[in-house]
Design an enzyme around this catalytic site. Structure first.
Site, PDB file in Angstrom:
ATOM      1  N   LYS A  74       0.049   7.997  -2.534  1.00 57.94           N
ATOM      2  CA  LYS A  74       0.936   6.964  -1.959  1.00 57.94           C
ATOM      3  C   LYS A  74       2.253   7.637  -1.527  1.00 57.94           C
ATOM      4  CE  LYS A  74      -1.568   3.721  -4.733  1.00 57.94           C
ATOM      5  NZ  LYS A  74      -1.676   2.417  -5.331  1.00 57.94           N
TER       6      LYS A  74
ATOM      7  N   GLU B 113      -2.490  -1.796   0.294  1.00 53.54           N
ATOM      8  CA  GLU B 113      -1.034  -1.794   0.486  1.00 53.54           C
ATOM      9  C   GLU B 113      -0.690  -1.771   1.974  1.00 53.54           C
ATOM     10  OE1 GLU B 113      -0.232   1.521  -2.083  1.00 53.54           O
ATOM     11  OE2 GLU B 113      -0.847   0.294  -3.793  1.00 53.54           O
TER      12      GLU B 113
ATOM     13  N   GLY C 201      -2.991  -0.451  -9.528  1.00 59.86           N
ATOM     14  CA  GLY C 201      -1.668  -0.251 -10.119  1.00 59.86           C
ATOM     15  C   GLY C 201      -1.332  -1.220 -11.233  1.00 59.86           C
TER      16      GLY C 201
ATOM     17  N   SER D 279      -6.852   1.452 -11.051  1.00 62.17           N
ATOM     18  CA  SER D 279      -6.552   1.754 -12.457  1.00 62.17           C
ATOM     19  C   SER D 279      -7.563   2.682 -13.123  1.00 62.17           C
ATOM     20  CB  SER D 279      -6.382   0.451 -13.257  1.00 62.17           C
ATOM     21  OG  SER D 279      -5.255  -0.274 -12.790  1.00 62.17           O
TER      22      SER D 279
ATOM     23  N   GLY E  60      -5.088   6.363  -7.942  1.00 64.98           N
ATOM     24  CA  GLY E  60      -3.675   6.289  -7.574  1.00 64.98           C
ATOM     25  C   GLY E  60      -2.806   6.934  -8.639  1.00 64.98           C
TER      26      GLY E  60
HETATM   27  P1  PGA Z   1      -4.225   2.984  -9.022  1.00 65.30           P
HETATM   28  O1  PGA Z   1      -4.270   2.969  -7.424  1.00 65.30           O
HETATM   29  O2  PGA Z   1      -5.220   4.020  -9.482  1.00 65.30           O
HETATM   30  O3  PGA Z   1      -2.806   3.362  -9.360  1.00 65.30           O
HETATM   31  O4  PGA Z   1      -4.597   1.618  -9.504  1.00 65.30           O
HETATM   32  C1  PGA Z   1      -5.492   3.059  -6.740  1.00 65.30           C
HETATM   33  C2  PGA Z   1      -5.263   3.017  -5.259  1.00 65.30           C
HETATM   34  O5  PGA Z   1      -4.348   2.327  -4.801  1.00 65.30           O
HETATM   35  O6  PGA Z   1      -5.995   3.664  -4.478  1.00 65.30           O
END
Ligand code: PGA
Length: 252
Positions: A14, A99, A175, A214, A235
């Site tokens: 990100k 996102e 997230g 996650s 992420g």
């Molecule tokens: P996360 O994000 O592992 O922090 O949940 C995953 C992603 O947005 O690809």
């Protein structure tokens, strides 16, 4: 995982890491990849792509962008195109991340152009799909996935479908620390594969479908063991070399 498909573990940074931080990360990660059978990539900010490609030349670590414009060039201030990424040596690109859909207005219609544009330029697209909490509660998960997958793949010829990577990322799991239960992940990922199968059975057997949302070193072994899950889009846990390497190991 199915041995017919090579697992892919991709870290989605990100909007994290400067060029210097990205290079230090690559230097620390590369020695950990020497014996890994899975494909491994980082999806990194535009400003870190060139330095990352320098730092990873000749290594098995793939370098992906997190977005691209569907046109090769034009009056689109602030955008970056597939040929620009290819010139740098970028391997692939994330498209349709939730996102980008939520904050930057990315639509299925744009994805319908982006996915084939990425493929034609020689980039591996990681197409993200997934339902919101409300959609799941309303029993609309399948409808949402059907719409997203069908539209984004609409202009991809059948014989190129298996070159697309699809990441099933339930929005409520991104997230939040709320990882999908293994049965939920398997069901949705198998459904995504079946949607590809509506176009081509052969492509469905070859297309890689990842789980994202996650993923941690703790839950990765169970998720990656699921029959239809061919890897993970990671992420938060990809930001530290230690935790990302542990997830990569779980896929090996
Ligand atoms: P996360 O994000 O592992 O922090 O949940 C995953 C992603 O947005 O690809």
């Amino acid at each position: 995982m199915n041995p017919a498909r090579r697992p892919l573990v991709a870290g989605n940074w990100k909007m994290h890491k400067t060029a210097a931080e990205a290079q230090a990360y690559a230097q620390a990660l590369l020695p950990r990849l020497a014996t890994v059978g899975a494909e491994v990539a980082v999806c990194a900010p535009f400003t870190t792509l060139a330095p990352l490609i320098d730092a990873t030349r000749g290594s098995p670590l793939g370098v992906y962008a997190q977005n691209m414009h569907e046109q090769p060039a034009g009056a689109f201030t602030g955008e970056v195109s597939a040929p620009m990424l290819v010139e740098l040596g970028v391997d692939g690109v994330v498209v349709g991340h939730s996102e980008r859909r939520q904050y930057f207005g990315e639509t299925d219609r744009a994805l319908c152009e982006k996915v084939p544009a990425a493929l034609e330029a020689g980039l591996t697209p990681i197409l993200c799909v997934g339902e919101s909490e409300e959609e799941r509660a309303a029993g609309e998960t399948d409808r949402k996935l059907r719409q997203q997958v069908r539209e984004a793949l609409n202009r991809v010829p059948d014989e190129r479908l298996a070159s697309v990577v699809i990441a099933y990322e339930p929005i409520w799991a991104i997230g939040t620390g709320l990882v999908a239960a293994p049965e939920q992940a398997q069901e949705a990922v198998a459904f995504v594969r079946a949607l590809v199968g509506d176009r081509s059975r052969r492509a469905a057997a070859g297309v890689r479908v990842l789980y994202g949302g996650s993923v941690t070193p703790e839950n990765a072994p169970q998720l990656l063991a699921l029959e239809d899950v061919d890897g993970a889009l990671v992420g938060g846990a990809s930001l530290e070399v230690e935790s990302f390497a542990a997830i990569v190991k779980a896929a090996a």
